[in-house]
Design a protein around this motif. Structure first.
Motif, PDB file in Angstrom:
ATOM      1  N   ILE A 245      47.807  85.660  48.421  1.00 31.24           N
ATOM      2  CA  ILE A 245      48.084  84.371  47.775  1.00 31.24           C
ATOM      3  C   ILE A 245      49.509  83.913  48.064  1.00 31.24           C
ATOM      4  CG2 ILE A 245      48.491  83.292  45.522  1.00 31.24           C
ATOM      5  CD1 ILE A 245      46.044  84.802  44.494  1.00 31.24           C
ATOM      6  N   LYS A 246      50.462  84.828  47.998  1.00 29.56           N
ATOM      7  CA  LYS A 246      51.851  84.459  48.265  1.00 29.56           C
ATOM      8  C   LYS A 246      52.020  83.899  49.673  1.00 29.56           C
ATOM      9  CE  LYS A 246      53.681  88.428  46.992  1.00 29.56           C
ATOM     10  NZ  LYS A 246      54.719  89.461  46.700  1.00 29.56           N
ATOM     11  N   LEU A 247      51.293  84.459  50.633  1.00 32.49           N
ATOM     12  CA  LEU A 247      51.391  83.980  52.013  1.00 32.49           C
ATOM     13  C   LEU A 247      50.624  82.683  52.209  1.00 32.49           C
ATOM     14  CD1 LEU A 247      51.095  87.406  53.891  1.00 32.49           C
ATOM     15  CD2 LEU A 247      53.153  86.148  53.226  1.00 32.49           C
ATOM     16  N   ILE A 248      49.527  82.513  51.447  1.00 36.30           N
ATOM     17  CA  ILE A 248      48.807  81.232  51.482  1.00 36.30           C
ATOM     18  C   ILE A 248      49.719  80.116  50.967  1.00 36.30           C
ATOM     19  CG2 ILE A 248      46.929  79.906  50.413  1.00 36.30           C
ATOM     20  CD1 ILE A 248      45.210  82.404  50.518  1.00 36.30           C
ATOM     21  N   ARG A 249      50.471  80.405  49.912  1.00 33.93           N
ATOM     22  CA  ARG A 249      51.404  79.423  49.353  1.00 33.93           C
ATOM     23  C   ARG A 249      52.472  79.020  50.368  1.00 33.93           C
ATOM     24  NH1 ARG A 249      51.332  78.848  43.726  1.00 33.93           N
ATOM     25  NH2 ARG A 249      53.514  78.203  43.789  1.00 33.93           N
ATOM     26  N   LYS A 250      52.757  79.910  51.299  1.00 35.78           N
ATOM     27  CA  LYS A 250      53.748  79.602  52.348  1.00 35.78           C
ATOM     28  C   LYS A 250      53.126  78.840  53.520  1.00 35.78           C
ATOM     29  CE  LYS A 250      56.753  83.562  51.360  1.00 35.78           C
ATOM     30  NZ  LYS A 250      57.373  84.805  51.907  1.00 35.78           N
ATOM     31  N   GLY A 251      51.806  78.628  53.480  1.00 37.36           N
ATOM     32  CA  GLY A 251      51.135  77.853  54.508  1.00 37.36           C
ATOM     33  C   GLY A 251      50.719  78.643  55.733  1.00 37.36           C
ATOM     34  N   MET A 252      50.660  79.967  55.616  1.00 42.01           N
ATOM     35  CA  MET A 252      50.285  80.798  56.762  1.00 42.01           C
ATOM     36  C   MET A 252      48.787  80.730  57.018  1.00 42.01           C
ATOM     37  SD  MET A 252      52.543  84.274  56.484  1.00 42.01           S
ATOM     38  CE  MET A 252      54.329  84.267  56.612  1.00 42.01           C
ATOM     39  N   THR A 253      48.407  80.893  58.303  1.00 37.54           N
ATOM     40  CA  THR A 253      46.993  80.972  58.663  1.00 37.54           C
ATOM     41  C   THR A 253      46.485  82.380  58.380  1.00 37.54           C
ATOM     42  OG1 THR A 253      47.465  81.682  60.930  1.00 37.54           O
ATOM     43  CG2 THR A 253      47.380  79.297  60.491  1.00 37.54           C
ATOM     44  N   ASN A 254      45.151  82.552  58.434  1.00 36.19           N
ATOM     45  CA  ASN A 254      44.569  83.887  58.210  1.00 36.19           C
ATOM     46  C   ASN A 254      45.104  84.897  59.220  1.00 36.19           C
ATOM     47  OD1 ASN A 254      43.184  82.466  56.322  1.00 36.19           O
ATOM     48  ND2 ASN A 254      41.136  83.094  56.979  1.00 36.19           N
ATOM     49  N   LYS A 255      45.262  84.461  60.472  1.00 33.31           N
ATOM     50  CA  LYS A 255      45.773  85.367  61.509  1.00 33.31           C
ATOM     51  C   LYS A 255      47.206  85.773  61.210  1.00 33.31           C
ATOM     52  CE  LYS A 255      46.262  85.758  66.527  1.00 33.31           C
ATOM     53  NZ  LYS A 255      46.058  85.076  67.861  1.00 33.31           N
ATOM     54  N   GLU A 256      48.017  84.815  60.776  1.00 38.68           N
ATOM     55  CA  GLU A 256      49.423  85.112  60.446  1.00 38.68           C
ATOM     56  C   GLU A 256      49.512  86.025  59.227  1.00 38.68           C
ATOM     57  OE1 GLU A 256      51.583  81.003  62.026  1.00 38.68           O
ATOM     58  OE2 GLU A 256      50.732  81.098  60.002  1.00 38.68           O
ATOM     59  N   ILE A 257      48.628  85.810  58.261  1.00 46.83           N
ATOM     60  CA  ILE A 257      48.611  86.669  57.076  1.00 46.83           C
ATOM     61  C   ILE A 257      48.258  88.101  57.469  1.00 46.83           C
ATOM     62  CG2 ILE A 257      47.402  87.141  54.891  1.00 46.83           C
ATOM     63  CD1 ILE A 257      47.099  84.108  54.565  1.00 46.83           C
ATOM     64  N   GLY A 258      47.242  88.247  58.336  1.00 48.42           N
ATOM     65  CA  GLY A 258      46.858  89.574  58.785  1.00 48.42           C
ATOM     66  C   GLY A 258      47.995  90.285  59.498  1.00 48.42           C
ATOM     67  N   TYR A 259      48.730  89.557  60.351  1.00 44.19           N
ATOM     68  CA  TYR A 259      49.851  90.146  61.075  1.00 44.19           C
ATOM     69  C   TYR A 259      50.959  90.549  60.101  1.00 44.19           C
ATOM     70  CZ  TYR A 259      53.798  90.589  64.283  1.00 44.19           C
ATOM     71  OH  TYR A 259      54.893  91.060  64.964  1.00 44.19           O
ATOM     72  N   GLU A 260      51.226  89.683  59.112  1.00 47.16           N
ATOM     73  CA  GLU A 260      52.290  89.950  58.140  1.00 47.16           C
ATOM     74  C   GLU A 260      51.984  91.174  57.287  1.00 47.16           C
ATOM     75  OE1 GLU A 260      55.927  89.210  56.163  1.00 47.16           O
ATOM     76  OE2 GLU A 260      55.103  88.255  57.959  1.00 47.16           O
ATOM     77  N   LEU A 261      50.708  91.330  56.888  1.00 46.24           N
ATOM     78  CA  LEU A 261      50.326  92.440  56.004  1.00 46.24           C
ATOM     79  C   LEU A 261      49.842  93.662  56.780  1.00 46.24           C
ATOM     80  CD1 LEU A 261      48.419  90.458  53.197  1.00 46.24           C
ATOM     81  CD2 LEU A 261      50.802  91.223  53.203  1.00 46.24           C
ATOM     82  N   GLY A 262      49.678  93.530  58.085  1.00 44.12           N
ATOM     83  CA  GLY A 262      49.226  94.666  58.887  1.00 44.12           C
ATOM     84  C   GLY A 262      47.760  94.984  58.681  1.00 44.12           C
ATOM     85  N   ILE A 263      46.948  93.953  58.485  1.00 46.58           N
ATOM     86  CA  ILE A 263      45.507  94.138  58.293  1.00 46.58           C
ATOM     87  C   ILE A 263      44.768  93.209  59.246  1.00 46.58           C
ATOM     88  CG2 ILE A 263      45.671  94.881  55.882  1.00 46.58           C
ATOM     89  CD1 ILE A 263      45.073  92.060  55.001  1.00 46.58           C
ATOM     90  N   SER A 264      43.472  93.433  59.409  1.00 46.84           N
ATOM     91  CA  SER A 264      42.691  92.618  60.328  1.00 46.84           C
ATOM     92  C   SER A 264      42.379  91.257  59.722  1.00 46.84           C
ATOM     93  CB  SER A 264      41.384  93.325  60.686  1.00 46.84           C
ATOM     94  OG  SER A 264      40.535  93.389  59.545  1.00 46.84           O
ATOM     95  N   VAL A 265      42.020  90.301  60.605  1.00 41.98           N
ATOM     96  CA  VAL A 265      41.658  88.961  60.153  1.00 41.98           C
ATOM     97  C   VAL A 265      40.403  89.016  59.284  1.00 41.98           C
ATOM     98  CG1 VAL A 265      40.942  86.659  60.896  1.00 41.98           C
ATOM     99  CG2 VAL A 265      42.713  87.868  62.159  1.00 41.98           C
TER     100      VAL A 265
END
Length: 296
Positions: A245-265
């Motif tokens: 949720i915190k990364l969604i609030r920053k406007g990140m895409t699903n791919k960017e969120i996965g890269y940031e958290l180290g998890i798959s899309v």
């Protein structure tokens, strides 16, 4: 019965004094625009409470000329305060729930205050039962109007705090109004019923003030910080979902969120699907709106 009314009135006097103190404290917050009007309302209610308490106490404390002079002074204060409340309360309630009053409503509420003022003065000068009954029933019309407005506008109120207070106000009013009408007919009940009514409304308002201050403090803290997991407690969001949720609030895409958290899309997609299900939304925009509402 008079002793019970006196006890309740003294307690109400303490409560409305706290209401006024909290209103002054809240007015120091620059982002609370209605707080100054709230001070006016609480100050007027305090004046009414002081008069009513004095009226119950005067029989125990004073006799003769001092009692007559003080009775006259406090009667004038009470009539003036109540006349003002009859006009001001209707406008304050409509303003608080963001409902514009029609011209007819403005005229009628103002006329009700003027009529109360004239009838009260006449009742103080002339001992006529009918005038006393009319004086008692006019504030009931005021409360009934606010009750109808609250019920009709309840579904459109966006602010959750105001919505909850409106619901409590309606519940109290539905219980109190029939008793106030009865008091207009049978005067011996007036003191105790009025004491119960003022305590119920003052406690409701005190709760409203405490919650307002708490919410204001949280809002001011969030200006320099991020929401916490506890803010979304009612949705049962997990820690990992909160990270998403915190990364969604920053406007990140699903791919960017996965890269940031180290998890798959795919894992990100599953987390977002779970968040949507828990919050009852179907899009990111709806999600952000729901989450922003939860912060208030």
């Amino acid at each position: 019965m008079d002793k019970a009314a006196l006890f309740l009135s003294l307690a109400s006097l303490v409560i409305v004094s706290m209401d006024l103190s909290l209103s002054i404290l809240l007015s120091k917050r620059k982002d609370v625009g209605w707080a100054k009007w709230n001070i006016v309302l609480c100050s007027t209610l305090l004046g009414m409470a002081v008069f009513f308490t004095y009226k119950l106490l005067s029989g125990f404390l004073f006799t003769g000329l001092p009692k007559e002079v003080l009775d006259f002074v406090f009667e004038v204060v009470f009539i003036a305060d109540t006349s003002f409340i009859i006009v001001f309360l209707c406008r304050f309630v409509n303003w608080l729930i963001a409902r514009p009053m029609t011209k007819a409503e403005i005229v009628l509420t103002f006329a009700n205050g003027i009529v109360y003022l004239l009838v009260s003065v006449a009742s103080a000068l002339i001992d006529i039962v009918v005038l006393d009954q009319i004086q008692a029933i006019l504030p009931v019309l005021n409360i009934s109007y606010c009750l109808v407005v609250g019920v009709r506008s309840y579904g459109t109120i966006e602010n959750r705090l105001v919505k909850n207070v409106t619901m409590v106000f309606c519940i109290i009013s539905l219980s109190i109004v029939p008793l106030l009408v009865l008091c207009a007919i049978w005067t011996p009940l007036r003191s105790i019923v009025f004491s119960i009514a003022e305590m119920a409304y003052f406690i409701m308002y005190l709760t409203f003030m405490f919650i307002s201050i708490e919410k204001t403090e949280k809002t001011m803290e969030r200006k320099n910080g991020e929401p916490t997991l506890e803010d979304y407690g009612k949705y049962h969001i997990t820690e990992r979902e909160f990270d998403v949720i915190k990364l969604i609030r920053k406007g990140m895409t699903n791919k960017e969120i996965g890269y940031e958290l180290g998890i798959s899309v795919n894992t990100v997609n599953n987390h977002i699907a779970n968040i949507f299900q828990k919050t009852g939304v179907r899009s990111r925009i709806d999600l952000l709106n729901v989450l922003n509402e939860a912060l208030w």
